[in-house]
Design an enzyme around this catalytic site. Structure first.
Site, PDB file in Angstrom:
ATOM      1  CG  HIS A 104      -4.517   0.670  -8.502  1.00  0.00           C
ATOM      2  ND1 HIS A 104      -5.706   0.779  -8.165  1.00  0.00           N
ATOM      3  CD2 HIS A 104      -3.972   1.494  -7.586  1.00  0.00           C
ATOM      4  CE1 HIS A 104      -5.903   1.543  -6.894  1.00  0.00           C
ATOM      5  NE2 HIS A 104      -4.916   1.988  -6.865  1.00  0.00           N
ATOM      6  CG  HIS A 151      -2.067   1.097   1.306  1.00  0.00           C
ATOM      7  ND1 HIS A 151      -2.498   1.397   0.142  1.00  0.00           N
ATOM      8  CD2 HIS A 151      -2.811   1.183   2.110  1.00  0.00           C
ATOM      9  CE1 HIS A 151      -3.689   2.410   0.760  1.00  0.00           C
ATOM     10  NE2 HIS A 151      -3.829   2.177   1.658  1.00  0.00           N
ATOM     11  CG  ASP A 210       2.980   4.239  -4.321  1.00  0.00           C
ATOM     12  OD1 ASP A 210       1.933   3.667  -4.501  1.00  0.00           O
ATOM     13  OD2 ASP A 210       3.156   5.180  -3.591  1.00  0.00           O
TER      14      ASP A 210
HETATM   15  C1  SDX Z   1      -1.562   2.226  -3.471  1.00  0.00           C
HETATM   16  O1  SDX Z   1      -6.301   0.914  -3.315  1.00  0.00           O
HETATM   17  C2  SDX Z   1      -5.957   2.132  -3.620  1.00  0.00           C
HETATM   18  O2  SDX Z   1      -6.547   2.988  -4.165  1.00  0.00           O
HETATM   19  C3  SDX Z   1      -4.285   2.185  -3.332  1.00  0.00           C
HETATM   20  C4  SDX Z   1      -3.582   3.420  -3.583  1.00  0.00           C
HETATM   21  C5  SDX Z   1      -4.263   4.551  -2.863  1.00  0.00           C
HETATM   22  O3  SDX Z   1      -4.066   5.664  -3.248  1.00  0.00           O
HETATM   23  O4  SDX Z   1      -4.745   4.528  -1.784  1.00  0.00           O
HETATM   24  O5  SDX Z   1      -3.644   3.565  -5.000  1.00  0.00           O
HETATM   25  C6  SDX Z   1      -2.183   3.383  -3.201  1.00  0.00           C
HETATM   26  O6  SDX Z   1      -1.694   1.305  -2.888  1.00  0.00           O
HETATM   27  C7  SDX Z   1      -1.083   1.739  -5.000  1.00  0.00           C
HETATM   28  C8  SDX Z   1      -0.405   0.261  -5.200  1.00  0.00           C
HETATM   29  C9  SDX Z   1       1.077   0.537  -4.579  1.00  0.00           C
HETATM   30  N1  SDX Z   1       1.471  -1.145  -4.672  1.00  0.00           N
HETATM   31  C10 SDX Z   1       2.373  -1.362  -5.313  1.00  0.00           C
HETATM   32  O7  SDX Z   1       2.944  -0.568  -6.242  1.00  0.00           O
HETATM   33  C11 SDX Z   1       2.985  -2.714  -5.148  1.00  0.00           C
HETATM   34  C12 SDX Z   1       3.198  -3.632  -6.343  1.00  0.00           C
HETATM   35  N2  SDX Z   1       1.759  -3.727  -6.946  1.00  0.00           N
HETATM   36  C13 SDX Z   1       1.135  -5.023  -6.422  1.00  0.00           C
HETATM   37  O8  SDX Z   1       1.862  -5.860  -5.617  1.00  0.00           O
HETATM   38  C14 SDX Z   1      -0.108  -5.354  -6.855  1.00  0.00           C
HETATM   39  O9  SDX Z   1      -0.231  -4.856  -8.288  1.00  0.00           O
HETATM   40  C15 SDX Z   1      -1.269  -4.812  -6.028  1.00  0.00           C
HETATM   41  C16 SDX Z   1      -1.116  -4.989  -4.531  1.00  0.00           C
HETATM   42  C17 SDX Z   1      -1.222  -3.222  -6.029  1.00  0.00           C
HETATM   43  C18 SDX Z   1      -2.503  -5.054  -6.581  1.00  0.00           C
HETATM   44  O10 SDX Z   1      -2.656  -6.629  -6.224  1.00  0.00           O
HETATM   45  P1  SDX Z   1      -3.689  -7.531  -6.990  1.00  0.00           P
HETATM   46  O11 SDX Z   1      -5.077  -6.729  -7.149  1.00  0.00           O
HETATM   47  O12 SDX Z   1      -3.866  -8.566  -5.898  1.00  0.00           O
HETATM   48  O13 SDX Z   1      -3.165  -7.885  -8.450  1.00  0.00           O
HETATM   49  P2  SDX Z   1      -3.930  -8.775  -9.410  1.00  0.00           P
HETATM   50  O14 SDX Z   1      -4.756  -9.844  -8.630  1.00  0.00           O
HETATM   51  O15 SDX Z   1      -4.724  -7.772 -10.097  1.00  0.00           O
HETATM   52  O16 SDX Z   1      -2.602  -9.421 -10.089  1.00  0.00           O
HETATM   53  C19 SDX Z   1      -3.060  -9.983 -11.296  1.00  0.00           C
HETATM   54  C20 SDX Z   1      -1.635 -10.466 -11.746  1.00  0.00           C
HETATM   55  C21 SDX Z   1      -1.232 -11.679 -10.824  1.00  0.00           C
HETATM   56  O17 SDX Z   1      -0.393 -12.489 -11.774  1.00  0.00           O
HETATM   57  P3  SDX Z   1      -1.005 -14.112 -12.100  1.00  0.00           P
HETATM   58  O18 SDX Z   1      -1.381 -14.748 -10.904  1.00  0.00           O
HETATM   59  O19 SDX Z   1      -2.361 -13.575 -13.033  1.00  0.00           O
HETATM   60  O20 SDX Z   1       0.080 -14.848 -13.108  1.00  0.00           O
HETATM   61  O21 SDX Z   1      -0.654  -9.596 -11.776  1.00  0.00           O
HETATM   62  C22 SDX Z   1       0.486 -10.002 -11.089  1.00  0.00           C
HETATM   63  C23 SDX Z   1      -0.291 -11.024  -9.997  1.00  0.00           C
HETATM   64  O22 SDX Z   1       0.763 -11.714  -9.471  1.00  0.00           O
HETATM   65  N3  SDX Z   1       0.922  -8.520 -10.519  1.00  0.00           N
HETATM   66  C24 SDX Z   1       2.126  -8.492 -10.707  1.00  0.00           C
HETATM   67  C25 SDX Z   1       2.094  -6.985  -9.821  1.00  0.00           C
HETATM   68  N4  SDX Z   1       0.782  -6.851  -9.713  1.00  0.00           N
HETATM   69  C26 SDX Z   1       0.113  -7.708  -9.735  1.00  0.00           C
HETATM   70  N5  SDX Z   1       3.198  -8.909 -11.130  1.00  0.00           N
HETATM   71  C27 SDX Z   1       4.328  -8.135 -11.009  1.00  0.00           C
HETATM   72  N6  SDX Z   1       4.454  -7.023 -10.468  1.00  0.00           N
HETATM   73  C28 SDX Z   1       3.356  -6.460  -9.733  1.00  0.00           C
HETATM   74  N7  SDX Z   1       3.315  -5.100  -9.166  1.00  0.00           N
END
Ligand code: SDX
Length: 405
Positions: free
Chosen positions: A283, A244, A339
């Site tokens: 996201h 987050h 971010d």
């Molecule tokens: C914020 O909610 C909000 O509004 C939050 C925020 C706010 O203003 O409050 O916007 C702030 O938290 C922004 C996000 C910051 N976090 C990061 O940047 C960390 C890196 N991102 C992730 O770990 C991830 O993308 C999340 C946590 C943000 C979202 O996770 P999800 O929804 O569980 O991801 P998903 O289920 O959509 O993933 C789908 C696929 C998966 O692969 P498969 O299982 O299909 O093979 O995409 C992959 C995931 O493994 N994936 C990533 C990835 N994010 C998702 N692979 C590599 N790198 C990534 N960052």
């Protein structure tokens, strides 16, 4: 007997809640605060004005804005005892851990915060239209928004083993914050309109984002009618997590690790083999580029025009371009989020790495409080109690320890 089998996703998606504060269209990359597009607010508004908009629902008249901003900036001061709490931490404590404690300490020192002393609860009285109760609630809101930057600066000064700077009068919100940090001499750059405005826009962009993890925490914890200082401390704890608010710190650590545009292809392959997570990408809501990251990218150019470019920015641009073109990321709708570029700006402005989540928390106090106020004043305000589907053991009898294997 076993209950309904639930897919794991049920644990990550709570039920929907209604709100009139922020609108997001994740498919089209749209973000609006009370109907105003984020792009217009970033260009024409400023943090404290947009904070008023988020909390009260309308852009303030000049008179209302003056009263609001004077009250908020009047409350930047910390009680001496709260300063004592902030100076009690070790120099190497994580600033977010100190900030969480600082918000909780505000609740301990604010006599009106004690729910049991409130008799008829302040918030339920405000919800019934009691004017004094509503004024008291709004005073708590202004206190928290005012004290957030001073608490944040105290975590920074404590790390340096330096005395805390008392907030000055006459500066803007971000100017007051930079003054209290007084890191400027440390990094040989002086505050100027470009950096102060850049920080103000970053604060505005981070102010709210509808029902994200930390905001849901605020409304959940607040639903027990506890004071907002304690609920903000809990929300700050949620934001501390690397998935987050901790992501901007993870982005810069990742860019330092990659160490140059020439190493980006190797890193991308590691992510595709799921050996690494691409911090700053993806996201839960956006299935296209986060509109905030587009604006922050422009702010980065303005900051770098003052501070000079860095290898980090070149690596970030190469990483962003490579990922946006790659089918692995495209097929999963993974794009740069808020971010991705913010950490590079903070790094260039001289903030230490682990301070970045603090720079997210300070403005997000506004969003937490906007949703909290909306919930507290709702006629249907009730304690949150999410449903659970039991999938554990069926009924069974106790077994004496001698019979257990
Ligand atoms: C914020 O909610 C909000 O509004 C939050 C925020 C706010 O203003 O409050 O916007 C702030 O938290 C922004 C996000 C910051 N976090 C990061 O940047 C960390 C890196 N991102 C992730 O770990 C991830 O993308 C999340 C946590 C943000 C979202 O996770 P999800 O929804 O569980 O991801 P998903 O289920 O959509 O993933 C789908 C696929 C998966 O692969 P498969 O299982 O299909 O093979 O995409 C992959 C995931 O493994 N994936 C990533 C990835 N994010 C998702 N692979 C590599 N790198 C990534 N960052």
């Amino acid at each position: 007997e076993k209950g309904i089998r639930v897919s794991d996703s049920a644990y990550t998606n709570t039920a929907a809640v209604t709100s009139s504060i922020t609108f997001i269209d994740g498919g089209r990359g749209i973000l609006r605060y009370r109907g105003y597009p984020i792009e217009q607010l970033a260009r024409k508004s400023h943090f404290l004005e947009s904070a008023y908009l988020l909390i009260y629902g309308e852009l303030p008249t000049a008179q209302r804005y003056d009263a609001w901003s004077n009250e908020v900036l009047h409350h930047t001061y910390l009680h001496h005892d709260v300063e004592h709490v902030m100076s009690s931490f070790r120099y190497d404590s994580h600033p977010m851990a100190m900030l969480i404690s600082g918000f909780a300490a505000l609740g301990a020192f604010a006599p009106e915060a004690n729910p049991s002393l409130q008799g008829q609860n302040l918030y339920s009285n405000a919800a019934k239209g009691n004017v004094e109760a509503l004024a008291q609630m709004d005073k708590q809101i202004m206190r928290l928004i005012g004290k957030a930057p001073t608490l944040a600066a105290a975590t920074y000064r404590n790390r340096q083993g330096r005395p805390f700077n008392r907030p000055p009068t006459g500066l803007s919100y971000s100017g007051t914050f930079l003054y209290c940090l007084d890191q400027l001499s440390e990094h040989q750059y002086k505050p100027n309109a470009v950096l102060e405005r850049a920080l103000d826009i970053l604060f505005l962009l981070h102010a709210d984002h509808e029902m994200n993890c930390s905001t849901a925490t605020m409304v959940h914890v607040g639903s027990s009618l506890v004071d907002p200082y304690s609920a903000v401390a809990a929300s700050c704890a949620a934001l501390y997590g690397p998935l987050h608010g901790g992501a901007s710190e993870a982005v810069v650590r990742q860019l330092i690790d990659i160490n140059g545009p020439e190493n980006v292809p190797k890193f991308i392959e590691q992510v595709k083999r799921k050996e690494r997570n691409l911090a700053g990408f993806g996201h839960r809501v956006y299935r296209t580029t986060d509109p905030r990251s587009t604006i922050i990218r422009e702010v980065a150019e303005q900051v770098f025009s003052v501070t000079g470019r860095s290898k980090l920015l070149d690596t970030a641009l190469a990483l962003r371009d490579a990922a946006e073109k790659d089918d692995y990321f495209k097929s999963r709708n993974l794009h740069a989020n808020v971010d991705f570029f913010s950490g590079i700006i903070y790094q260039q402005m001289g903030f230490p790495l682990d301070f970045y989540p603090v720079l997210f928390a300070v403005p997000r106090v506004v969003g937490w409080l906007a949703h909290w106020r909306q919930a507290m004043l709702s006629p249907s305000q009730r304690i949150w109690r999410p449903k659970q589907i039991y999938i554990g053991a069926s009924e069974r009898d106790y077994v004496d320890v001698k019979q257990r294997e």
